[in-house]
Design an enzyme around this catalytic site. Structure first.
Site, PDB file in Angstrom:
ATOM      1  N   GLY A 173      71.745  52.075 -61.702  1.00  0.00           N
ATOM      2  CA  GLY A 173      70.605  52.943 -61.389  1.00  0.00           C
ATOM      3  C   GLY A 173      69.311  52.178 -61.471  1.00  0.00           C
ATOM      4  N   GLY A 174      68.317  52.809 -62.133  1.00  0.00           N
ATOM      5  CA  GLY A 174      66.983  52.208 -62.218  1.00  0.00           C
ATOM      6  C   GLY A 174      66.972  50.879 -62.936  1.00  0.00           C
ATOM      7  N   GLY A 409      61.277  27.123 -32.120  1.00  0.00           N
ATOM      8  CA  GLY A 409      60.548  27.898 -33.125  1.00  0.00           C
ATOM      9  C   GLY A 409      61.022  27.583 -34.527  1.00  0.00           C
ATOM     10  N   ALA A 410      62.299  27.208 -34.641  1.00  0.00           N
ATOM     11  CA  ALA A 410      62.832  26.911 -35.968  1.00  0.00           C
ATOM     12  C   ALA A 410      62.147  25.678 -36.561  1.00  0.00           C
ATOM     13  CB  ALA A 410      64.338  26.695 -35.889  1.00  0.00           C
TER      14      ALA A 410
HETATM   15  C1  HXC Z   1      72.818  57.466 -73.601  1.00  0.00           C
HETATM   16  C2  HXC Z   1      74.535  55.970 -73.447  1.00  0.00           C
HETATM   17  C3  HXC Z   1      74.159  55.665 -72.124  1.00  0.00           C
HETATM   18  C4  HXC Z   1      73.026  56.340 -71.576  1.00  0.00           C
HETATM   19  C5  HXC Z   1      75.845  54.465 -72.642  1.00  0.00           C
HETATM   20  N1  HXC Z   1      75.584  55.224 -73.716  1.00  0.00           N
HETATM   21  N2  HXC Z   1      74.991  54.736 -71.650  1.00  0.00           N
HETATM   22  N3  HXC Z   1      73.867  56.858 -74.164  1.00  0.00           N
HETATM   23  N4  HXC Z   1      72.401  57.242 -72.361  1.00  0.00           N
HETATM   24  N5  HXC Z   1      72.593  56.103 -70.356  1.00  0.00           N
HETATM   25  C6  HXC Z   1      76.278  55.197 -74.977  1.00  0.00           C
HETATM   26  C7  HXC Z   1      77.676  55.811 -74.885  1.00  0.00           C
HETATM   27  O1  HXC Z   1      77.615  57.200 -75.012  1.00  0.00           O
HETATM   28  C8  HXC Z   1      78.360  55.157 -76.058  1.00  0.00           C
HETATM   29  O2  HXC Z   1      77.938  55.809 -77.225  1.00  0.00           O
HETATM   30  C9  HXC Z   1      77.738  53.762 -76.109  1.00  0.00           C
HETATM   31  O3  HXC Z   1      76.519  53.872 -75.381  1.00  0.00           O
HETATM   32  C10 HXC Z   1      78.602  52.724 -75.449  1.00  0.00           C
HETATM   33  O4  HXC Z   1      78.971  53.205 -74.177  1.00  0.00           O
HETATM   34  P1  HXC Z   1      80.484  53.180 -73.665  1.00  0.00           P
HETATM   35  O5  HXC Z   1      80.564  54.140 -72.529  1.00  0.00           O
HETATM   36  O6  HXC Z   1      81.420  53.394 -74.829  1.00  0.00           O
HETATM   37  O7  HXC Z   1      80.641  51.668 -73.198  1.00  0.00           O
HETATM   38  P2  HXC Z   1      81.399  51.089 -71.944  1.00  0.00           P
HETATM   39  O8  HXC Z   1      82.771  51.667 -71.846  1.00  0.00           O
HETATM   40  O9  HXC Z   1      81.268  49.630 -72.052  1.00  0.00           O
HETATM   41  O10 HXC Z   1      80.611  51.619 -70.665  1.00  0.00           O
HETATM   42  C11 HXC Z   1      79.255  51.205 -70.473  1.00  0.00           C
HETATM   43  C12 HXC Z   1      78.639  52.015 -69.317  1.00  0.00           C
HETATM   44  C13 HXC Z   1      78.854  53.520 -69.515  1.00  0.00           C
HETATM   45  C14 HXC Z   1      79.281  51.547 -68.001  1.00  0.00           C
HETATM   46  C15 HXC Z   1      77.171  51.647 -69.250  1.00  0.00           C
HETATM   47  O11 HXC Z   1      78.467  53.867 -70.840  1.00  0.00           O
HETATM   48  C16 HXC Z   1      78.072  54.354 -68.569  1.00  0.00           C
HETATM   49  O12 HXC Z   1      78.514  54.557 -67.422  1.00  0.00           O
HETATM   50  N6  HXC Z   1      76.945  54.889 -69.024  1.00  0.00           N
HETATM   51  C17 HXC Z   1      76.114  55.746 -68.231  1.00  0.00           C
HETATM   52  C18 HXC Z   1      75.410  54.977 -67.174  1.00  0.00           C
HETATM   53  C19 HXC Z   1      74.410  55.826 -66.414  1.00  0.00           C
HETATM   54  O13 HXC Z   1      74.849  56.673 -65.600  1.00  0.00           O
HETATM   55  N7  HXC Z   1      73.131  55.699 -66.764  1.00  0.00           N
HETATM   56  C20 HXC Z   1      72.084  56.432 -66.161  1.00  0.00           C
HETATM   57  C21 HXC Z   1      71.694  55.666 -64.934  1.00  0.00           C
HETATM   58  S1  HXC Z   1      70.479  56.510 -64.032  1.00  0.00           S
HETATM   59  P3  HXC Z   1      78.913  56.038 -78.475  1.00  0.00           P
HETATM   60  O14 HXC Z   1      78.085  56.847 -79.395  1.00  0.00           O
HETATM   61  O15 HXC Z   1      80.100  56.745 -77.906  1.00  0.00           O
HETATM   62  O16 HXC Z   1      79.234  54.662 -78.975  1.00  0.00           O
HETATM   63  C22 HXC Z   1      69.125  55.717 -64.369  1.00  0.00           C
HETATM   64  C23 HXC Z   1      67.958  56.297 -63.666  1.00  0.00           C
HETATM   65  C24 HXC Z   1      66.763  55.423 -63.799  1.00  0.00           C
HETATM   66  O17 HXC Z   1      69.095  54.780 -65.065  1.00  0.00           O
HETATM   67  C25 HXC Z   1      65.852  55.645 -62.615  1.00  0.00           C
HETATM   68  C26 HXC Z   1      64.562  54.890 -62.766  1.00  0.00           C
HETATM   69  C27 HXC Z   1      63.716  54.988 -61.561  1.00  0.00           C
END
Ligand code: HXC
Length: 513
Positions: A173-174, A409-410
């Site tokens: 994402g962001g 041109g290149a």
């Molecule tokens: C809160 C999060 C988190 C998030 C991970 N965690 N991402 N908590 N917000 N965005 C937490 C999990 O709940 C977990 O907590 C710990 O971090 C480790 O994550 P895991 O899932 O156990 O690790 P892993 O299996 O390695 O997977 C990593 C991951 C996955 C691929 C990043 O966690 C994931 O898909 N997270 C969400 C990604 C996402 O959709 N983010 C938002 C993007 S949108 P616990 O307590 O269980 O240990 C965005 C918009 C921005 O960013 C726009 C700006 C313009």
């Protein structure tokens, strides 16, 4: 309650102990098992021993949703600060995946923004080690606004201090756009490090495509296919070592010149192999990287985007101990033609070098722009224009060495002809013409008999397939024996040391994007 000085001091030490992200043994084993280094290992490897000063240790989040009020998050999931890298000040922000997935909330973002602002203020490079699950879901809009602030910080720092991003964990994402706004992206080639806007599940549900996370956003995808990344590293440690190596080529800011090193390679060294590197047959390739290595200090080059648009080489090197940015056509790929990706790659590299006072050395062997519907429909006109824009815009010293083909041109695109270079050096093998003899024959001699045509082709070669017609008009400053290339470039760089250019008064140009 602490009331004496000693108690207050003890309280500080206790608080610091609590805050220090002392990952448990189990946590450290889990991180190591994934192939990563821990955050503190990354920081220790990056900075000169004992030089790191951490900032904003006591930052605390303000989120109360979903039980967050009960959670203490050390450093809010990111460590920021500054220290010395090989004796020079560098700012760092490094996300801590062991703290709620390194997710980005309000305070986490504020710390990064402050780090970038301080880097600008102190005119020091800033490095970001990205290892984060993206916007912290529990914080709602705060994470999104946080990203917006970071992007603005990256834009403000752009062209002021070098900005280097390392992808050392998931970036979705962001989270991918702060790296994209920085100057260079390193990616660790491990399955924990990846970048994408939407992950494989979303891709599957929207387009029906099945793709693994690494295929979609792994290091080689971005180094080879998308061109989003500039460097690939085999491990966290390799990534950190490479960033330090890159920093060695760069000035701390746009107000500085790159550090100068003692040169152990004789400045007047003449590499005899250069005299035979260009094959007698015009269509036979040779390795431009080998040629460059024969010219630069000690044969050392640090290539930028070595796996992307391999028909053009972009690299840092040193000449007489000083950093230069080299752009060169690579006859080994697509005969060295310019295409969309090569134009994008070279234009961005040129603009980086210009921002940071790095002279440009261009080696030309270009038969033209790559023909075809793929290129035309893909916008080669627009993309090729970036290169045509970037060279004249650059005010750093510009030296062009015409090795062989310099067609159409290149040729102009590769910093040649009027208006581009400060010094044009040609080899006797240079062919500066509108096009090659065979292409020309198809157009202007097509009505002639075969016998006459081959005579005219020979005449065309005699007339144009050399550096002399261009030299007669003053478009070539020097024609040299190839083995003189190193001393000639060093001499020109020395001569151009005092170059100053006044640019027209304007807000900024409108580069084709
Ligand atoms: C809160 C999060 C988190 C998030 C991970 N965690 N991402 N908590 N917000 N965005 C937490 C999990 O709940 C977990 O907590 C710990 O971090 C480790 O994550 P895991 O899932 O156990 O690790 P892993 O299996 O390695 O997977 C990593 C991951 C996955 C691929 C990043 O966690 C994931 O898909 N997270 C969400 C990604 C996402 O959709 N983010 C938002 C993007 S949108 P616990 O307590 O269980 O240990 C965005 C918009 C921005 O960013 C726009 C700006 C313009």
């Amino acid at each position: 309650m602490a009331s004496t000085t000693q108690q207050k001091t003890t309280l500080l030490i206790d608080k610091e102990k609590q805050l220090r992200n002392a990952a448990s043994e189990a946590e450290v084993s889990r991180i190591h098992a994934s192939g990563r280094l821990t955050l503190s290992e990354r920081i220790d490897l990056f900075f000169d021993a004992g030089s790191f000063v951490e900032l904003d240790k006591f930052i605390a989040h303000r989120c109360t949703h979903f039980g967050m009020d009960a959670k203490k998050l050390p450093g809010d999931g990111v460590v920021t600060g500054y220290g010395k890298v090989n004796g020079r000040t560098v700012y760092l922000f490094a996300q801590d995946f062991s703290v709620i997935g390194g997710s980005l909330g309000e305070m986490h973002a504020n710390k990064i923004v402050k780090c970038i602002e301080k880097a600008i203020l102190s005119r020091s490079p800033v490095v970001g080690m990205n290892d984060s699950g993206g916007a912290r879901i529990q914080e709602g809009v705060e994470g999104l606004i946080g990203y917006g602030k970071i992007f603005a910080g990256n834009v403000e720092a752009s062209g002021v201090v070098p900005q280097i991003a390392a992808i050392m964990g998931p970036c979705a994402g962001g989270a991918v756009y702060s790296p994209a706004l920085m100057d260079f992206i390193y990616m660790v080639d491990k399955d924990y490090a990846r970048m994408f806007i939407t992950g494989p599940e979303v891709v599957q549900s929207v387009t029906g495509e099945t793709v693994s996370p690494m295929e979609l956003g792994g290091a080689m995808t971005h180094n080879r296919q998308s061109g989003n990344a500039h460097f690939v590293a085999a491990s966290d440690a390799d990534c950190i070592a490479q960033i330090k190596h890159l920093l060695g080529f760069l000035p701390s800011s746009s107000k500085d010149t790159p550090p100068r090193y003692h040169c152990t390679d004789p400045v007047d060294r003449r590499a005899a192999e250069l005299n035979t590197i260009v094959p007698d047959q015009g269509n036979k390739p040779y390795d431009m990287k080998a040629l460059i290595r024969m010219v630069v200090d000690n044969g050392d080059i640090y290539e930028v985007q070595p796996y992307f648009a391999m028909n053009i080489v972009t690299c840092f090197a040193r000449m007489n101990g000083e950093t230069v940015g080299i752009i060169a056509n690579q006859p080994m790929y697509l005969a060295g033609c310019l295409d969309i990706n090569a134009s994008d790659k070279a234009a961005r590299f040129i603009r980086f070098c210009d921002c940071f006072n790095i002279p440009l050395v261009t080696f030309v062997d270009v038969p033209g722009y790559l023909p075809g519907t793929e290129q035309e429909f893909g916008g080669i006109i627009r993309h090729g224009a970036k290169l045509l824009y970037a060279y004249p815009e650059a005010t750093v010293p510009k030296i062009t060495v015409v090795i062989r083909k310099a067609y159409g041109g290149a040729y102009i695109g590769m910093c040649s002809g009027k208006g581009g270079p400060d010094m044009v050096i040609a080899w006797p093998t240079a062919e500066i013409a509108v096009m090659g003899a065979d292409g020309a024959a198809k157009i202007i001699f097509r009505k002639f008999s075969a016998e006459n045509k081959s005579r005219l082709v020979e005449e065309y070669k005699e007339k144009f397939a050399s550096p002399y017609p261009a030299a007669e008009r003053g478009y070539v400053d020097r024609i040299i024996v190839p083995d003189q290339t190193r001393p000639a470039i060093i001499n020109a760089l020395e001569m151009l040391r005092g170059k100053t250019v006044s640019t027209p008064d304007r807000k900024h140009g409108n580069m084709p994007l």
